[in-house]
Design a protein around this motif. Structure first.
Motif, mmCIF file in Angstrom:
data_model
loop_
_atom_site.group_PDB
_atom_site.id
_atom_site.type_symbol
_atom_site.label_atom_id
_atom_site.label_comp_id
_atom_site.label_asym_id
_atom_site.label_seq_id
_atom_site.Cartn_x
_atom_site.Cartn_y
_atom_site.Cartn_z
ATOM 1 N N THR A 215 -5.066 -9.743 12.788
ATOM 2 C CA THR A 215 -3.790 -9.683 13.484
ATOM 3 C C THR A 215 -3.255 -8.177 13.244
ATOM 4 N N GLU A 216 -2.491 -7.866 14.553
ATOM 5 C CA GLU A 216 -1.847 -6.361 14.445
ATOM 6 C C GLU A 216 -1.221 -6.076 12.986
ATOM 7 N N GLU A 217 -0.448 -7.088 12.495
ATOM 8 C CA GLU A 217 0.586 -6.963 11.508
ATOM 9 C C GLU A 217 -0.445 -6.739 10.172
ATOM 10 N N HIS A 218 -1.642 -7.375 9.976
ATOM 11 C CA HIS A 218 -2.621 -7.146 8.959
ATOM 12 C C HIS A 218 -3.277 -6.017 9.182
ATOM 13 N N LYS A 219 -3.643 -5.548 10.354
ATOM 14 C CA LYS A 219 -4.363 -4.386 10.419
ATOM 15 C C LYS A 219 -3.284 -3.235 10.152
ATOM 16 N N LYS A 220 -2.055 -2.911 10.203
ATOM 17 C CA LYS A 220 -0.936 -2.212 10.059
ATOM 18 C C LYS A 220 -1.042 -1.795 8.608
ATOM 19 N N TYR A 221 -0.990 -3.052 7.971
ATOM 20 C CA TYR A 221 -1.067 -2.965 6.419
ATOM 21 C C TYR A 221 -2.196 -2.615 5.833
ATOM 22 N N LEU A 222 -3.402 -3.089 6.291
ATOM 23 C CA LEU A 222 -4.717 -2.604 5.726
ATOM 24 C C LEU A 222 -4.897 -1.276 5.994
ATOM 25 N N LYS A 223 -4.304 -0.655 6.900
ATOM 26 C CA LYS A 223 -4.273 0.791 7.466
ATOM 27 C C LYS A 223 -3.505 1.592 5.930
ATOM 28 N N SER A 224 -2.463 1.000 5.646
ATOM 29 C CA SER A 224 -1.810 1.584 4.595
ATOM 30 C C SER A 224 -2.624 1.775 3.354
ATOM 31 N N LEU A 225 -3.485 0.853 3.126
ATOM 32 C CA LEU A 225 -4.309 0.779 1.752
ATOM 33 C C LEU A 225 -5.549 1.570 1.721
ATOM 34 N N LYS A 226 -5.752 2.420 2.691
ATOM 35 C CA LYS A 226 -6.788 3.271 2.683
ATOM 36 C C LYS A 226 -6.607 4.525 1.539
ATOM 37 N N VAL A 227 -7.794 4.914 1.142
ATOM 38 C CA VAL A 227 -7.569 5.598 -0.020
ATOM 39 C C VAL A 227 -8.105 7.158 0.146
ATOM 40 N N ALA A 228 -7.520 8.148 -0.554
ATOM 41 C CA ALA A 228 -8.128 9.437 -0.249
ATOM 42 C C ALA A 228 -9.659 9.617 -0.574
ATOM 43 N N ARG A 229 -10.353 10.198 0.154
ATOM 44 C CA ARG A 229 -11.817 10.313 -0.116
ATOM 45 C C ARG A 229 -12.052 11.757 -1.236
ATOM 46 N N LYS A 230 -12.852 11.260 -2.277
ATOM 47 C CA LYS A 230 -13.138 12.358 -2.891
ATOM 48 C C LYS A 230 -14.095 13.528 -2.348
ATOM 49 N N ARG A 231 -13.885 14.673 -2.517
ATOM 50 C CA ARG A 231 -14.881 15.799 -1.692
ATOM 51 C C ARG A 231 -16.304 15.470 -1.908
ATOM 52 N N SER A 232 -16.558 14.911 -2.784
ATOM 53 C CA SER A 232 -17.984 14.794 -2.977
ATOM 54 C C SER A 232 -18.463 13.659 -2.070
ATOM 55 N N ASP A 233 -17.384 12.807 -1.692
ATOM 56 C CA ASP A 233 -18.044 11.629 -0.959
ATOM 57 C C ASP A 233 -18.030 11.990 0.805
ATOM 58 N N ILE A 234 -17.331 13.123 1.028
ATOM 59 C CA ILE A 234 -17.229 13.617 2.466
ATOM 60 C C ILE A 234 -18.563 14.205 2.886
#
Length: 234
Positions: A215-234
């Motif tokens: 659902t769009e509501e769940h998608k919005k919440y999931l997006k907020s759970l993204k983590v910052a990538r470590k430089r070594s992962d990029i």
């Protein structure tokens, strides 16, 4: 069917434009091993070979020379109706699976009737040193154990995996995206608790957001759970 006759048949079905496309989308496969036969043609060949019962000699021809032979092998295994025979042939073949297409398109129909036995093998496969054996195990867990046979311990099994292999981590992400679509409330804590490595965590969220089953509501919440990538992962 003799291997010479089989290869003659495969070459008669060659589509050069399709071959060029396959070479681009299946990295790691030797371009010289790709004939260029469309999947429906290979599935039809596998059905004919199974119907004739003339497949055991071919299944012994490992390793195969051509990508299409691996595909045929996978489709033949998928159609074997006896669980013991299917599993015996599968275990012999899995170490030779070297690409996502052969791995993901192999799905034995007989597994639906033998879930308990299948689960025992899945637990072994995901502990393998072979990346495509691990990917296959996760795929079978996703295909057969996310609906009425689902248990919270299954995503726990997948979340514990750590790999340097791109195609293993992509399958983990795919598993969790599908699990969120089917078992959102139970699986969400794995994302909230950051139970996956950062790259796979973000990829699972990305695939979930791309899904029409979220659902769009769940998608919005999931997006907020993204983590910052470590430089070594990029």
């Amino acid at each position: 069917m003799k291997i010479t006759d089989l290869r003659e048949k495969l070459n008669s079905l060659q589509d050069l434009k399709y071959r060029d496309m396959q070479i681009k989308i299946i990295p790691g496969v030797d371009p010289g091993s790709v004939i260029g036969v469309r999947t429906p043609e290979l599935r039809n060949m596998a059905k004919e070979i199974l119907k004739a019962g003339d497949y055991k000699d071919f299944l012994k021809e490992l390793p195969h020379k051509y990508f299409e032979e691996n595909q045929l092998h996978a489709f033949i295994i998928s159609g074997i109706k006896d669980m013991n025979e299917c599993m015996e042939q599968l275990e012999k073949f899995l170490p030779y699976v070297d690409n996502w297409a052969t791995c993901d398109q192999m799905s034995p129909k007989v597994f639906k009737k033998h879930k308990d036995e299948l689960l025992v093998h899945i637990r072994e496969w995901i502990e393998s040193e072979e990346p495509y054996t691990v990917r296959f195990g996760i795929g079978m867990l996703m295909e057969h154990f996310l609906d009425e046979d689902f248990k919270p311990e299954y995503p726990e099994m997948v979340a514990k995996l750590r790999s340097r292999e791109y195609y293993v981590n992509m399958m983990i992400a795919w598993y969790f995206a599908t699990a969120l679509a089917k078992q959102y409330e139970i699986v969400l804590p794995f994302i909230e608790g950051k139970k996956l490595d950062d790259w796979t965590h973000n990829k699972a969220i990305q695939k979930s957001v791309e899904s029409y089953r979220i659902t769009e509501e769940h998608k919005k919440y999931l997006k907020s759970l993204k983590v910052a990538r470590k430089r070594s992962d990029i």
